[in-house]
Scaffold this active site. Structure first.
Site, PDB file in Angstrom:
ATOM      1  CG  ASP A   1      -1.993  -1.098   1.106  1.00 31.16           C
ATOM      2  OD1 ASP A   1      -2.649  -1.188   0.061  1.00 31.16           O
ATOM      3  OD2 ASP A   1      -2.142  -1.856   2.084  1.00 31.16           O
TER       4      ASP A   1
ATOM      5  CD  GLU B   1       7.185   6.309  -2.540  1.00 28.81           C
ATOM      6  OE1 GLU B   1       7.527   6.568  -3.711  1.00 28.81           O
ATOM      7  OE2 GLU B   1       7.968   5.864  -1.683  1.00 28.81           O
TER       8      GLU B   1
ATOM      9  N   GLY C   1       0.940  -5.580   3.572  1.00 27.60           N
ATOM     10  CA  GLY C   1      -0.469  -5.361   3.859  1.00 27.60           C
ATOM     11  C   GLY C   1      -1.377  -5.582   2.664  1.00 27.60           C
TER      12      GLY C   1
ATOM     13  NE  ARG D   1       8.749  -2.977   5.877  1.00 28.90           N
ATOM     14  CZ  ARG D   1       7.559  -2.796   5.304  1.00 28.90           C
ATOM     15  NH1 ARG D   1       7.195  -3.558   4.291  1.00 28.90           N
ATOM     16  NH2 ARG D   1       6.728  -1.884   5.738  1.00 28.90           N
TER      17      ARG D   1
ATOM     18  N   GLY E   1      -0.574   3.331   6.105  1.00 22.36           N
ATOM     19  CA  GLY E   1       0.679   2.666   6.424  1.00 22.36           C
ATOM     20  C   GLY E   1       1.865   3.576   6.619  1.00 22.36           C
ATOM     21  CD  GLU E   2       4.375   4.997   4.097  1.00 23.63           C
ATOM     22  OE1 GLU E   2       5.422   5.506   4.555  1.00 23.63           O
ATOM     23  OE2 GLU E   2       4.322   3.834   3.662  1.00 23.63           O
TER      24      GLU E   2
END
Length: 407
Positions: free
Chosen positions: A136, A141, A169, A235, A379-380
């Site tokens: 994602d 981006e 994800g 990760r 996710g950021e």
């Protein structure tokens, strides 16, 4: 040669529409109607006519916008478990060749590469779509790069997005595939990108006093964002990092006090324009609902899945114009109950858990009253502090509509 990817035939037990696609490859020879041998030129001409007709029949309506254009891919070699390059080579490229799809592939070299390209590119009219091969964050981006352009509205309307899952994800990819009745895998996602026509996608404008972002997935706070961001150190585990992170955070549970205000998604309400949202420091409008309490979880969702194994909002769709806000107040459940809740998120049964509150909203504002914390937006990480968002219904498009029962 003819290549096809029909869905696997259901067995005696049925199986629904989300069945695997299987590869079929047929080679045929062109011969004269009377069986005589054809001259090489005649045979080639006849074969080209057959190829043209087959491609015409295999092409869905509304593809004129693709003529003379390319499909742009961004491949993230670093995301998730590093599978994106392999998926691009073994799954995507063969289908591009078989479908005679002109493409341009950019393997990203650093964080922000796709964002910077989309922000500065002057030739986006050369592409009929842009596809993220990664997680994602890769698609985020692309969206943020478009958001930074002066012609962002036009680009979002003209350039459909696609997502081939190769990260940890992959929430948007799962949501698109689920809504299209497709199985979650890279082959089905690639087939969907190449064969489907665009359908609307909601975005939201999410702002803090220091930032402005477009979002397509979700905003997490408390245990949701803690797990999402702090599990980055795991990760290498792939999607299992979220499970490990959740167990760790439940064992050392944190509580966050905050004030949530939202505009209910009642009949007749519309999302405020971004420039009409409440000013920082002003109280929420009278028609908004305000909740102040201590929370263990607060999740603002836009799609049915926040990750491929999280059916986080079963009643959400890609273009319903609504946020689904799920919250869990401190004391509503035990640590064991919270662990059970996380397991329920996988199949969506958490929505029936008595400890979970759920509201549907057109806009929201969150003011944390706990000094330290993390926000996770698609996710950021975004700046911590007051944050608010409003819906932009259907402003973007995704490659995800077969129409009817689909091919």
């Amino acid at each position: 040669e003819v290549y096809a990817y029909p869905k696997e035939t259901p067995g005696c037990m049925g199986g629904g529409s989300a069945r695997p696609r299987v590869a079929m490859h047929v080679t045929f020879e062109v011969v004269a109607p009377d069986g005589d041998e054809m001259r090489p030129g005649e045979a080639l001409n006849m074969a080209e006519q057959w190829v043209g007709k087959i491609r015409e029949l295999a092409t869905s309506a509304g593809r004129g916008e693709r003529q003379g254009k390319r499909l742009l891919f961004f491949v993230n070699p670093f995301g998730g478990s590093g599978r994106a390059v392999s998926i691009m080579q073994s799954v995507v490229r063969p289908l591009l060749k078989q479908s005679a799809t002109a493409s341009e592939v950019i393997v990203t070299e650093r964080a922000g590469h796709a964002r910077d390209f989309m922000r500065a590119a002057g030739n986006l009219a050369e592409y009929w779509g842009v596809v993220a091969v990664g997680g994602d964050g890769m698609l985020a981006e692309v969206v943020q790069g478009v958001a930074a352009r002066t012609d962002s509205e036009e680009v979002l309307a003209a350039l459909p997005l696609g997502h081939i899952p190769a990260g940890s994800g992959n929430g948007l990819a799962k949501s698109i595939l689920s809504e299209a009745g497709e199985l979650y895998d890279p082959l089905a996602a690639t087939f969907l990108v190449l064969k489907a026509t665009p359908k609307p996608l909601d975005l939201s404008v999410v702002t803090t006093p220091e930032s402005r972002d477009l979002s397509f997935l979700c905003l997490g706070w408390a245990i949701i964002s803690d797990v999402d961001i702090e599990s980055e150190r795991y990760r290498w585990l792939g999607s299992a990092r979220f499970t490990v992170g959740a167990i760790e955070r439940i064992a050392f549970l944190r509580h966050y006090r905050g004030r949530l205000a939202y505009l209910p998604a009642d009949e007749g309400t519309v999302p405020p324009r971004p420039d009409a949202m409440p000013a920082w420091g002003d109280a929420a409008p009278a028609e908004w609902v305000t909740i102040e309490d201590s929370f263990v979880m607060l999740w603002v969702l836009q799609t049915s899945h926040a990750a491929h194994d999280m059916h986080s909002s079963p009643n959400s769709s890609l273009a319903d114009g609504v946020f689904t806000i799920m919250l869990l107040r401190s004391g509503a459940t035990t640590r064991l109950g919270l662990l059970s809740l996380f397991l329920q998120i996988e199949d969506g049964t958490h929505v029936n858990n008595a400890a979970v509150e759920s509201v549907r909203a057109r806009a929201f504002r969150l003011e944390p009253l706990t000094d330290q914390g993390i926000y996770s937006l698609d996710g950021e990480v975004v700046p911590y502090g007051p944050i608010q968002g409003t819906m932009l219904p259907g402003v973007a498009r995704v490659l995800g509509d077969f129409g009817g029962d689909g091919p």
